[in-house]
Design an enzyme around this catalytic site. Sequence first.
Site, PDB file in Angstrom:
ATOM      1  N   ILE A 292       0.833  -1.208   0.000  1.00 40.38           N
ATOM      2  CA  ILE A 292       0.000   0.000   0.000  1.00 40.38           C
ATOM      3  C   ILE A 292       0.865   1.254   0.000  1.00 40.38           C
ATOM      4  O   ILE A 292       0.358   2.364  -0.143  1.00 40.38           O
ATOM      5  CB  ILE A 292      -0.953   0.019   1.208  1.00 40.38           C
ATOM      6  CG1 ILE A 292      -0.174  -0.015   2.524  1.00 40.38           C
ATOM      7  CG2 ILE A 292      -1.933  -1.134   1.136  1.00 40.38           C
ATOM      8  CD1 ILE A 292      -1.061   0.095   3.746  1.00 40.38           C
TER       9      ILE A 292
ATOM     10  N   LEU B 239      13.148   3.709   2.455  1.00 39.82           N
ATOM     11  CA  LEU B 239      13.740   2.765   3.399  1.00 39.82           C
ATOM     12  C   LEU B 239      12.969   1.455   3.491  1.00 39.82           C
ATOM     13  O   LEU B 239      13.543   0.432   3.854  1.00 39.82           O
ATOM     14  CB  LEU B 239      13.816   3.386   4.803  1.00 39.82           C
ATOM     15  CG  LEU B 239      14.699   4.615   4.974  1.00 39.82           C
ATOM     16  CD1 LEU B 239      14.694   5.056   6.432  1.00 39.82           C
ATOM     17  CD2 LEU B 239      16.116   4.329   4.522  1.00 39.82           C
TER      18      LEU B 239
ATOM     19  N   GLN C 168       8.843  -0.715   2.585  1.00 43.09           N
ATOM     20  CA  GLN C 168       7.528  -0.702   1.966  1.00 43.09           C
ATOM     21  C   GLN C 168       6.527  -1.316   2.928  1.00 43.09           C
ATOM     22  O   GLN C 168       6.881  -2.075   3.831  1.00 43.09           O
ATOM     23  CB  GLN C 168       7.521  -1.407   0.621  1.00 43.09           C
ATOM     24  CG  GLN C 168       7.816  -2.884   0.620  1.00 43.09           C
ATOM     25  CD  GLN C 168       7.954  -3.398  -0.808  1.00 43.09           C
ATOM     26  OE1 GLN C 168       8.529  -2.728  -1.677  1.00 43.09           O
ATOM     27  NE2 GLN C 168       7.444  -4.588  -1.067  1.00 43.09           N
ATOM     28  N   VAL C 169       5.253  -0.975   2.722  1.00 40.25           N
ATOM     29  CA  VAL C 169       4.212  -1.300   3.696  1.00 40.25           C
ATOM     30  C   VAL C 169       3.191  -2.242   3.072  1.00 40.25           C
ATOM     31  O   VAL C 169       2.706  -2.003   1.961  1.00 40.25           O
ATOM     32  CB  VAL C 169       3.520  -0.010   4.189  1.00 40.25           C
ATOM     33  CG1 VAL C 169       2.412  -0.342   5.172  1.00 40.25           C
ATOM     34  CG2 VAL C 169       4.534   0.929   4.822  1.00 40.25           C
TER      35      VAL C 169
ATOM     36  N   ASP D 100       8.415  15.309   9.903  1.00 36.87           N
ATOM     37  CA  ASP D 100       8.261  15.111   8.461  1.00 36.87           C
ATOM     38  C   ASP D 100       6.788  15.073   8.073  1.00 36.87           C
ATOM     39  O   ASP D 100       6.267  14.052   7.620  1.00 36.87           O
ATOM     40  CB  ASP D 100       8.951  13.797   8.066  1.00 36.87           C
ATOM     41  CG  ASP D 100       9.166  13.681   6.564  1.00 36.87           C
ATOM     42  OD1 ASP D 100       9.151  14.733   5.883  1.00 36.87           O
ATOM     43  OD2 ASP D 100       9.341  12.556   6.069  1.00 36.87           O
TER      44      ASP D 100
END
Length: 559
Positions: free
Chosen positions: A128, A133, A135-136, A285
């Site tokens: 998603i 760094l 991925q989800v 951020d």
Amino acid sequence: MIFIASQLQKFFRAFRIWIILLGLLFYLWFDSKKWSYLKGYTTKKREKRTTSRAKWITKEFINLGSAFIKLGQLLSARADVIPSVWVNELTTLQDRVPPFAFEKVDEILTTQLGSSYKKIISIDKNPIGSASLAQVHKARLINGKNVIFKVQRPDIEKFFRLDLDVMNQVAKVVQRIKSLSRGNDWIGIAKESRRVLLRELDFRIEAQYAARFKQQFIDDSDILIPSVFWDLSTSKVLCLEYLPGIKINDIKSLKSNDIDTSSIAKIGATSYLKQLVNYGFFHADPHPGNLAVSKSGSLIYYDFGMMGFVSERIRGRLNSMIKAAALRDVSGLVKELQIAGLIEENIEIGPVRRLIRIMLNEALTPPFDSQIIEKLSGDISELAYGKPFRIPIELIFVFRALSTFEGVGRYLDPEFNLIAIAKPFLLPLMTSKKPDSNDLFNELGRQVTEIGSKAVGLPKRLDENLERLEQGDLQLQVRMGESDRQLRRMINAQQTLGNSVLLGSLAISSALLASNSKPYLFFIPLIPGFPIALNWITLQFKMRNENRLDNFQGRGGSR
């Protein structure tokens, strides 16, 4: 053999980074010259060329890998520093970083989680989100809860450390250039960046940050932060509660769900001021990829890898600075800046005081500009380059976060005004209508002591100066501001000429070697040419910035 291969890899990596850096600086200089445009300069041609440069640097950052993608993400948050076209292009780094194969994801989860891997019933193969760094992936646990797994990219730490080593080498070279190193500890900045980025590689630290951040807003229904699943989190895998939401920059979807975008902007700004003023721990951020809105109208924060801290010392000094600024006490504000270490020692304070007076007039003269944070952060960036100001890393994160969220707020609500929302938070710091009696007596005692010490020391100082005058040791120092500026310009011009001659000689040498029987030796003269070319380009920007500062002071003096 492995050691030699590693050293060659570092050399070619450094060579590639320097080539891209020098190419970027050359493009910036070349594009600023009107004679570089065929058939005449037009605004449309400049915009078209700027767009192509932005696409080029974005592509180069992706090719260089994760460390430089993080740099691109940092730049994409600085609309006050780079053109909007660059911001739009670099923002794509936050959403469209190429994913890695699911087979590798499954392998990492199996290795990292061990027996706990059995708690996962299903996991979506398509991510998603894919970042620099990690991925989800969305998943479902055996207890029926929906979660997301943030999985670190394979072998990223090895390449990350290599890039950080190269950045450290660049910092050492830049530190030797006097025009750039004056007032700046580039080596120290590189070490601090290394420490921060390596900490971001450890997802256990991010889990701690997420838990602490959630605790700050545990009783605030307007703010949602995902919970951490500690038994399914390691240094390379982070498991968080799945909190779906509408992306904060998807105005159409927000309005179709009857969500008031101006209310969301106010909720976000209030939460940020609480983070900075009340807690001293904030999300550093806040770009649109890390913010979403639930269907109930709550603001959701994602990604806690980059968090900022404001120490008690800095917070105390900020309180004093805000009071001095509210009273338009320029001398008091300069003194507070000196105590906080934001101004270099042994510098002429007069020009600094004049510049701060101009900045106070810009910030505090009604009507308030809704973009004042962006304007002031731009002024700070201009003054910090080669000037007597030093900005601590924690304050840089504060300015960056506020500037970024102000941009998000204006996108949600064109009438958004961070200064107006901040008033209830800043008013207690600017005024003291009901001061504590102990604080009042302490302040009076401090002032009496200060006046007394000056009065006692005055005869001694007069006596010393009279004695120096009798002995002929008293000197009169006159500062010729305009003469000093002209002298600096002459020195910079002379250095530029010398660098131009050296670069021309090295270019000829490289061309001769290329035409020799061993053409592969052509790059040898180019190696010493890198720092010389960087120094030449730096001098160009320095002379231009000095001209801008002169014009800036001239406008301020004419008020």
